[in-house]
Design a protein around this motif. Structure first.
Motif, PDB file in Angstrom:
ATOM      1  N   ASP A 176      33.356 -43.383 101.985  1.00 20.29           N
ATOM      2  CA  ASP A 176      31.822 -42.874 101.775  1.00 20.29           C
ATOM      3  C   ASP A 176      31.942 -42.025 100.194  1.00 20.29           C
ATOM      4  OD1 ASP A 176      30.945 -41.472 105.001  1.00 20.29           O
ATOM      5  OD2 ASP A 176      31.014 -43.546 104.287  1.00 20.29           O
ATOM      6  N   VAL A 177      30.955 -42.398  99.220  1.00 15.54           N
ATOM      7  CA  VAL A 177      30.701 -41.897  97.922  1.00 15.54           C
ATOM      8  C   VAL A 177      29.627 -40.916  97.946  1.00 15.54           C
ATOM      9  CG1 VAL A 177      30.409 -42.628  95.723  1.00 15.54           C
ATOM     10  CG2 VAL A 177      31.553 -44.162  97.204  1.00 15.54           C
ATOM     11  N   VAL A 178      29.969 -39.864  97.115  1.00 19.25           N
ATOM     12  CA  VAL A 178      29.087 -38.537  96.774  1.00 19.25           C
ATOM     13  C   VAL A 178      28.859 -38.545  95.275  1.00 19.25           C
ATOM     14  CG1 VAL A 178      28.494 -36.293  97.027  1.00 19.25           C
ATOM     15  CG2 VAL A 178      29.698 -37.130  98.924  1.00 19.25           C
ATOM     16  N   VAL A 179      27.664 -38.813  94.997  1.00 19.74           N
ATOM     17  CA  VAL A 179      27.291 -38.710  93.490  1.00 19.74           C
ATOM     18  C   VAL A 179      26.538 -37.478  93.326  1.00 19.74           C
ATOM     19  CG1 VAL A 179      26.063 -39.839  91.633  1.00 19.74           C
ATOM     20  CG2 VAL A 179      26.963 -41.057  93.265  1.00 19.74           C
ATOM     21  N   LEU A 180      27.021 -36.582  92.149  1.00 14.05           N
ATOM     22  CA  LEU A 180      26.223 -35.459  91.490  1.00 14.05           C
ATOM     23  C   LEU A 180      26.028 -35.566  90.235  1.00 14.05           C
ATOM     24  CD1 LEU A 180      28.846 -32.881  93.216  1.00 14.05           C
ATOM     25  CD2 LEU A 180      26.575 -33.455  94.186  1.00 14.05           C
ATOM     26  N   TYR A 181      24.832 -35.166  89.532  1.00 10.09           N
ATOM     27  CA  TYR A 181      24.398 -35.437  88.255  1.00 10.09           C
ATOM     28  C   TYR A 181      23.371 -34.210  87.731  1.00 10.09           C
ATOM     29  CZ  TYR A 181      20.302 -36.953  90.863  1.00 10.09           C
ATOM     30  OH  TYR A 181      19.226 -36.888  91.598  1.00 10.09           O
ATOM     31  N   SER A 190      34.667 -38.003  86.594  1.00  7.23           N
ATOM     32  CA  SER A 190      33.603 -37.415  85.932  1.00  7.23           C
ATOM     33  C   SER A 190      33.304 -37.724  84.427  1.00  7.23           C
ATOM     34  CB  SER A 190      33.996 -35.964  85.803  1.00  7.23           C
ATOM     35  OG  SER A 190      34.881 -35.775  85.082  1.00  7.23           O
ATOM     36  N   PHE A 191      32.300 -37.395  84.184  1.00  7.55           N
ATOM     37  CA  PHE A 191      31.531 -37.998  82.801  1.00  7.55           C
ATOM     38  C   PHE A 191      30.535 -36.854  82.270  1.00  7.55           C
ATOM     39  CE2 PHE A 191      30.050 -40.063  79.246  1.00  7.55           C
ATOM     40  CZ  PHE A 191      28.890 -40.009  79.299  1.00  7.55           C
ATOM     41  N   THR A 192      30.791 -36.481  80.916  1.00  7.93           N
ATOM     42  CA  THR A 192      29.790 -35.530  80.356  1.00  7.93           C
ATOM     43  C   THR A 192      29.756 -35.763  79.034  1.00  7.93           C
ATOM     44  OG1 THR A 192      29.522 -33.133  79.948  1.00  7.93           O
ATOM     45  CG2 THR A 192      31.781 -33.792  79.651  1.00  7.93           C
ATOM     46  N   ALA A 193      28.562 -35.660  78.642  1.00  6.84           N
ATOM     47  CA  ALA A 193      28.174 -35.939  77.241  1.00  6.84           C
ATOM     48  C   ALA A 193      27.196 -34.966  76.579  1.00  6.84           C
ATOM     49  CB  ALA A 193      27.663 -37.344  76.957  1.00  6.84           C
ATOM     50  N   ALA A 194      27.270 -34.472  75.422  1.00  2.69           N
ATOM     51  CA  ALA A 194      26.277 -33.370  75.052  1.00  2.69           C
ATOM     52  C   ALA A 194      25.307 -33.986  74.131  1.00  2.69           C
ATOM     53  CB  ALA A 194      27.090 -32.189  74.203  1.00  2.69           C
ATOM     54  N   ALA A 195      23.840 -33.597  74.131  1.00  5.16           N
ATOM     55  CA  ALA A 195      23.020 -34.216  73.293  1.00  5.16           C
ATOM     56  C   ALA A 195      23.009 -33.635  71.904  1.00  5.16           C
ATOM     57  CB  ALA A 195      21.526 -33.883  73.930  1.00  5.16           C
ATOM     58  N   ALA A 196      23.601 -32.250  71.818  1.00  5.91           N
ATOM     59  CA  ALA A 196      23.809 -31.460  70.779  1.00  5.91           C
ATOM     60  C   ALA A 196      25.280 -31.154  70.364  1.00  5.91           C
ATOM     61  CB  ALA A 196      22.940 -30.384  70.493  1.00  5.91           C
ATOM     62  N   GLU A 197      25.517 -30.080  69.589  1.00  9.27           N
ATOM     63  CA  GLU A 197      26.799 -29.703  69.405  1.00  9.27           C
ATOM     64  C   GLU A 197      27.520 -29.317  70.766  1.00  9.27           C
ATOM     65  OE1 GLU A 197      25.150 -29.727  65.274  1.00  9.27           O
ATOM     66  OE2 GLU A 197      24.601 -29.256  67.416  1.00  9.27           O
ATOM     67  N   LEU A 231      28.157 -36.152  85.020  1.00 10.19           N
ATOM     68  CA  LEU A 231      28.073 -37.056  86.320  1.00 10.19           C
ATOM     69  C   LEU A 231      29.477 -36.806  87.001  1.00 10.19           C
ATOM     70  CD1 LEU A 231      27.106 -39.498  88.158  1.00 10.19           C
ATOM     71  CD2 LEU A 231      28.296 -41.098  86.368  1.00 10.19           C
ATOM     72  N   LEU A 232      29.472 -36.639  88.222  1.00  9.05           N
ATOM     73  CA  LEU A 232      30.604 -36.285  89.023  1.00  9.05           C
ATOM     74  C   LEU A 232      30.449 -37.308  90.292  1.00  9.05           C
ATOM     75  CD1 LEU A 232      32.756 -34.278  88.814  1.00  9.05           C
ATOM     76  CD2 LEU A 232      31.739 -32.857  90.305  1.00  9.05           C
ATOM     77  N   VAL A 233      31.630 -38.124  90.706  1.00  7.47           N
ATOM     78  CA  VAL A 233      31.474 -38.861  91.548  1.00  7.47           C
ATOM     79  C   VAL A 233      32.842 -38.608  92.767  1.00  7.47           C
ATOM     80  CG1 VAL A 233      32.140 -41.239  92.272  1.00  7.47           C
ATOM     81  CG2 VAL A 233      30.518 -40.939  90.347  1.00  7.47           C
ATOM     82  N   LEU A 234      32.506 -38.427  93.888  1.00  7.22           N
ATOM     83  CA  LEU A 234      33.596 -37.808  94.908  1.00  7.22           C
ATOM     84  C   LEU A 234      33.608 -39.058  96.054  1.00  7.22           C
ATOM     85  CD1 LEU A 234      32.046 -34.394  95.871  1.00  7.22           C
ATOM     86  CD2 LEU A 234      33.390 -35.135  93.712  1.00  7.22           C
ATOM     87  N   LYS A 235      34.769 -39.482  96.134  1.00  5.48           N
ATOM     88  CA  LYS A 235      34.949 -40.613  97.270  1.00  5.48           C
ATOM     89  C   LYS A 235      36.060 -40.188  98.331  1.00  5.48           C
ATOM     90  CE  LYS A 235      35.606 -45.446  97.843  1.00  5.48           C
ATOM     91  NZ  LYS A 235      35.794 -46.815  97.094  1.00  5.48           N
TER      92      LYS A 235
END
Length: 586
Positions: A517-522, A372-379, A580-584
Motif C-alpha cells: 500500500d502507498v500513502v501520498v502526502l503533499y 521525499s521531494f521539496t522545491a522552493a518557489a523563492a529563496e 511531496l512525501l511518499v510512504l510505502k
C-alpha cells in the motif's frame, strides 16, 4: 618742431586692467575648482562611511539571526519545565540530545532550579557546574537577577565557565502555575539556559573575516550596550569617529563600532587630478581674458557672455552636486536594505535545510519505505515536513506555513522543535500533542507580534496502523490492488497559531496498511501548479500517476510524479513551494 604727446600712461593702464581681469578670471576658476574638490572629498568620506555601515549591518543581521534562533531553544526548555516542573535528569538528557543534535555551536543546556544548576546535558565535562549557585557568582549575579525580575530572556557573557572555556549564556526564567484556572499567580521555578560557545557566535557572523577588512569592536557585555565592557576588538576604536550600530539581543543591546583598517582618509584619490585640471583651466581662461582685453568692445561682450556662462556652469555644478548627494543617499539606503534582506534569506534558507530529515535517516526506518521531494518557489520555502522514529512508533508531520522568508522559517523551526521536544518527553496522545504544539506556537506568535499561521497534519504509524490528526491537504492511499482512497483532513483539526486552544476541533481517523500500500502526502504547491495553459496539476492526476507506479519503490514513485509534474509545468516557474512525501508499506 614741437614734441608730440606720448600715450604711454593710457597704454599702461590698459595693460594693468588686462592683467587684473585675467587674474580675476583665473581666480574664479580656482575657487570653483576648490569648491568641486571640497564636494568630492565630502562625497568620498560619505561613501567610505556608507561602505563600512553596509558591512557592519550585515554583521548585525547575522548576529541577531543566530542569537534569536538560540533564544527559541531556551524558550522551548522553559515552556517544557512550566508544563513538567518535576522533570528528571534522564528526561532532561533525552530532550537535550534532541536540542544539541543539529546545533553544533551549543556547548550544553541546563536547568537551574531556584537558581542552582540541577540538570545539565551533556553531563560529561560539565560536572563542575552541577550545584553551582548562579546568584552567588558575582560576575553572573546581575544578569541572573535582571532576568528573574523582568521575567524575560537575557544574554549573559561572554562568561568564563567554571568547567573551563568562555561562552555566551541565553537564560530564560521558568514560572509554574500551581493551580491552573484559579487566577493564581505564577511561581518562580528557576532558569533554563543554553550555553553557546563564544567562537560559534563570532563565526556565525563572520567576525574573523570582517575584522581583516575593518577595525571592528563590540561592547555591551551582558547586554548593557554602551555601558558594557568591550569583548571583541580594541576599545580605542570608539575614540576614532567610528560607524556605530546597535545589535538588539534579548533584554539588552550590544554596540558595534568600526573604521577602515587603515583609518579614515580625508582626501579623495581623484582630488589631485581635479586640482591639476582646474589649474590648467585657470591658466587657459586667464590667457584668453588677457588677450580679449586688448579689444574693449569685444572684451565687454565676451566678459558678459563668460559671466553668464560661468554663473550657469556654477548653478549646474551645484545642482549636479545636490543630485549626486540625493542619488548616493538613496543608493546607500537601498544597499543597506538589500544587505539585510539577503542576510535574512540566508539565515532562513539555512534553517529550512536543517529541518529536513536526511535520506540516511529515512532509509533506516524499517516498516516503511519513505521518499521525499521539496522545491522552493523563492529563496526560502514555507513548506514543512519531518519524520521522527522512536522505537516502533513513527511520527510524520507535513504542513504549509503562510508566506516565505525569515519569519516563516522561524515558525517552521518552532513547530519542528515543539514536535521533537514533545516526542522526546514521550507524549503520544495525538490530540494533546497537536494542541500543545498549537498553544506554544500561538503564544510565541503573540509575543513576537507576527501574523502567521500554518496548516499541520500529524500521522502516527505503528504496526501497520496509521492514525491521522490535524488539518492539511487530502491524504491519498493507493492500495496494492490499485484501489484509490482519499481522506479529507478538514474536520480533523484547525490551522496552527490562530486560536490559543484547538482541542475541541482535533479529531482523528485511522486506517490499516497492507504490504504494497502507498500513502501520498503533499502541499498545495503540487496540486495547484499551473502549466502554460493555466491549468492546475490537480489531485486526480496525482492519484493516477501514483496508481500507475504503485508497484515500484517509493523513491521511484516520487521520481515519476516529479517528472510528470515538470512535464505539466513545461518550463513554467512554479508560483508556490512544493513538497511531496511518499510512504510505502514493506
Amino acid at each position: 618742431m614741437p614734441t608730440s604727446l606720448r600715450r604711454s600712461p593710457p597704454l599702461r593702464f590698459g595693460q594693468a586692467q588686462s592683467i587684473g581681469a585675467a587674474a580675476t578670471a583665473a581666480l574664479i576658476v580656482l575657487v570653483a575648482t576648490s569648491v568641486l574638490v571640497g564636494s568630492e572629498n565630502r562625497q568620498f568620506r560619505s561613501q567610505e562611511r556608507a561602505t563600512v555601515l553596509s558591512k557592519l549591518s550585515t554583521v548585525r543581521a547575522k548576529l541577531e539571526g543566530y542569537i534569536n534562533s538560540q533564544l527559541l531553544l531556551a524558550e522551548s526548555l522553559a515552556a517544557y519545565v512550566a508544563a513538567n516542573p518535576q522533570v528528571t535528569q534522564a528526561e532532561f538528557a533525552r530532550m537535550g540530545t534532541v536540542l544539541l543534535e543539529k546545533n553544533s555551536g551549543i556547548r550544553s543546556v541546563n536547568l537551574a532550579k531556584n537558581s542552582v544548576i540541577s540538570h545539565i546535558y551533556p553531563l560529561r565535562g560539565n560536572e563542575l557546574a552541577l550545584g553551582l549557585n548562579l546568584v552567588a557568582k558575582p560576575e553572573q549575579r546581575a544578569a541572573v537577577e535582571r532576568a528573574i525580575q523582568q521575567k524575560r530572556s537575557t544574554i549573559a557573557g561572554p562568561v568564563k565557565l567554571v568547567q573551563g572555556g568562555v561562552a555566551f549564556i541565553n537564560r530564560t526564567p521558568a514560572f509554574v502555575v500551581d493551580q491552573p484556572g484559579l487566577n493564581s499567580s505564577p511561581t518562580y521555578w528557576g532558569l533554563a539556559s543554553v550555553v553557546v560557545d563564544e567562537m560559534a557566535i563570532y563565526e556565525a557572523a563572520d567576525l574573523p573575516k570582517v575584522s581583516q577588512q575593518l577595525a571592528l569592536t563590540i561592547r555591551g557585555k551582558d547586554g548593557l550596550g554602551e555601558r558594557g565592557d568591550v569583548f571583541w576588538g580594541q576599545a580605542q576604536v570608539f575614540q576614532q569617529d567610528p560607524v556605530l550600530v546597535e545589535v538588539a539581543i534579548p533584554n539588552g543591546t550590544w554596540q558595534l563600532a568600526a573604521t577602515p583598517r587603515s583609518g579614515w582618509r580625508d582626501r579623495s584619490p581623484i582630488a589631485g587630478v581635479i586640482w591639476l585640471l582646474g589649474g590648467a583651466l585657470s591658466i587657459g581662461v586667464g590667457a584668453v581674458v588677457w588677450k580679449l582685453m586688448g579689444e574693449p568692445t569685444r572684451l565687454q561682450r565676451a566678459v558678459d557672455q563668460a559671466t553668464v556662462e560661468l554663473q550657469t556652469a556654477l548653478q549646474d555644478l551645484r545642482q549636479e552636486m545636490d543630485n549626486r548627494q540625493q542619488v548616493e543617499a538613496a543608493l546607500s539606503n537601498s544597499q543597506l536594505a538589500l544587505t539585510k534582506t539577503q542576510a535574512e534569506l540566508e539565515i532562513a534558507h539555512r534553517l529550512h535545510k536543517m529541518l529536513l530529515p536526511p535520506k540516511s535517516e529515512l532509509a533506516a526506518i524499517e516498516p516503511l519505505e519513505i521518499a521525499s521531494f521539496t522545491a522552493a518557489a523563492a529563496e526560502v520555502s514555507g513548506d514543512y515536513y519531518d519524520v521522527i522514529c522512536q522505537g516502533d512508533h513513527i511520527k510524520i508531520g507535513i504542513g504549509d506555513v503562510a508566506g516565505h522568508g525569515l519569519e516563516s522559517g522561524l515558525l517552521m523551526l518552532m513547530i519542528q522543535m515543539a514536535a521533537r521536544t514533545l516526542l522526546a518527553a514521550c507524549e503520544h496522545n495525538s490530540a494533546r500533542f497537536l494542541n500543545t504544539i498549537n498553544r506554544a506556537i500561538y503564544e510565541n506568535l503573540q509575543r513576537m507580534n507576527l501574523h502567521k499561521h500554518a496548516t499541520l497534519a500529524l500521522l502516527d504509524y505503528q504496526g501497520g496502523r496509521l492514525c491521522l490528526t490535524g488539518q492539511h491537504e487530502e491524504v491519498i492511499v493507493v492500495r496494492s490492488s490499485g484501489t484509490i482512497e482519499r481522506f479529507d483532513t478538514m474536520d480533523l483539526g484547525f490551522p496552527i497559531g490562530i486560536e490559543p486552544d484547538i482541542a475541541h476541533w482535533v479529531q482523528k481517523a485511522t486506517l490499516e496498511l497492507k504490504t504494497g500500500d502507498v500513502v501520498v502526502l503533499y502541499t498545495d504547491g503540487i496540486t495547484e501548479a499551473q502549466g502554460d495553459r493555466q491549468m492546475a496539476y490537480g489531485v486526480e492526476r496525482l492519484c493516477w500517476v501514483t496508481c500507475q507506479q504503485r508497484d515500484r519503490p517509493a523513491s521511484e514513485i516520487v521520481a515519476a510524479i516529479v517528472a510528470d509534474l515538470r512535464s505539466h509545468l513545461n518550463q513554467q516557474q512554479p508560483e508556490d513551494d512544493m513538497t511531496l512525501l511518499v510512504l510505502k508499506q514493506r
